[in-house]
Scaffold this motif. Structure first.
Motif, short mmCIF file in Angstrom:
data_model
loop_
_atom_site.label_atom_id
_atom_site.label_comp_id
_atom_site.label_asym_id
_atom_site.label_seq_id
_atom_site.Cartn_x
_atom_site.Cartn_y
_atom_site.Cartn_z
N ALA A 179 0.82 -1.21 0.00
CA ALA A 179 0.00 0.00 0.00
C ALA A 179 0.85 1.26 0.00
CB ALA A 179 -0.93 -0.01 1.21
N LEU A 180 1.90 1.28 0.81
CA LEU A 180 2.76 2.47 0.87
C LEU A 180 3.48 2.70 -0.46
CD1 LEU A 180 4.25 2.06 4.46
CD2 LEU A 180 2.72 3.88 3.69
N THR A 181 3.90 1.63 -1.12
CA THR A 181 4.54 1.77 -2.43
C THR A 181 3.55 2.26 -3.47
OG1 THR A 181 6.07 -0.02 -1.90
CG2 THR A 181 5.86 0.58 -4.22
N ALA A 182 2.33 1.72 -3.44
CA ALA A 182 1.31 2.15 -4.40
C ALA A 182 0.94 3.62 -4.21
CB ALA A 182 0.06 1.28 -4.25
N ARG A 183 1.02 4.07 -2.97
CA ARG A 183 0.60 5.46 -2.69
C ARG A 183 1.76 6.46 -2.76
NH1 ARG A 183 -0.44 9.81 -2.63
NH2 ARG A 183 -1.97 11.03 -1.45
#
Length: 283
Positions: A179-183
């Protein structure tokens, strides 16, 4: 236009609309197994698979030198691997898997005729599989070395149990890293979970009340009775007597609580990030 022609035209439009709706519904019903297969094929030649071999190789080489060269068993070496390299591997694998789609601005992934939350779970399962394989390699081959060489060390069952617990304890990093990478991108996706893991694990493993409720601390505490080494790398047999040594040297109620909490953290983060991803649009 006669009433008969109008009725036929209406029926044709209704049938066409029904076909379109049926197509969308059928497309949305792609089974999870096929979605997972797509995810695996997409990462066939990508970095995460190479990481699953590279990270265990570090420990395997060290243990081969110690066991076959020096004929000694070093629990501290295994400890340093799962304290430092295992969380780095889990965070980096998750970030790398997410970055494959991020390079395409998520258009290809979000265009799949499948429920987004199933696509998200496919990524989680794929990362969990890679981390599991890598951890079993990292601890399984040293177990084989110890058994073959006759060096006094943990049993193969101790290695396997430790590997399974380690995978569960670090599983929270997978949905968080994805999630952190996607965001925010790969640097935040890797760096934030990894630094959080190191900070929490090294700070709270000695707290008897808190460590079972914090997966990073649980990860380095759960293997103690099996690997015979304290979370700080000191072999259990030379560690000074203390309440925390007594608590960690036995697999008991706190250990079971820690495993249950790790599972809850993983499922909760997977669910929350999956809901978030369901509303994500292509960048």
């Amino acid at each position: 236009m006669s009433s008969r022609n109008l009725e036929e035209l209406t029926q044709d439009n209704v049938a066409a609309s029904g076909d379109q709706i049926g197509t969308r519904v059928g497309a949305g019903g792609i089974p999870f197994g096929r979605i997972l297969a797509v995810e695996i094929m997409k990462g066939r030649s990508a970095a995460p698979r190479r990481m699953a071999l590279a990270f265990p190789l570090v420990l395997i080489i060290i243990m081969a030198v110690l066991v076959f060269g020096l004929h000694v068993w070093s629990p501290s070496s295994v400890n340093y691997w799962y304290v430092l390299l295992l969380p780095a591997m889990a965070a980096l694998m998750s970030a790398a898997v997410a970055s494959i789609d991020a390079r395409q601005q998520w258009r290809t992934t979000l265009a799949l005729p499948a429920a987004p939350i199933l696509v998200w779970w496919a990524k989680i399962v794929y990362c969990l599989f890679l981390v599991g394989v890598a951890t079993l390699l990292a601890l399984g081959l040293p177990a084989l070395m110890v058994a073959i060489s006759g060096v006094e060390g943990p049993s193969p069952a101790d290695f396997v149990v430790s590997a399974l617990m380690l995978v569960l304890a670090c599983s929270w990093m997978i949905p968080a890293g994805l999630a952190l990478t996607a965001r925010f991108g790969i640097l935040i996706g890797f760096g934030l979970p990894y630094m959080a893991d190191l900070l929490v694990s090294t700070t709270f493993w000695g707290n008897q009340r808190l460590w079972p409720f914090l997966p990073p601390s649980a990860m380095i505490s759960l293997p103690v009775p099996f690997m015979r080494v304290m979370p700080d790398g000191v072999p259990l047999k030379i560690e000074s007597s203390s309440p925390i040594k007594t608590a960690l040297s036995v697999f008991g109620g706190q250990s079971l609580t820690a495993l249950a909490v790790c599972l809850v953290w993983f499922l909760l983060l997977s669910l929350l990030t999956g809901i978030w991803f369901s509303h994500k649009e292509a960048d």
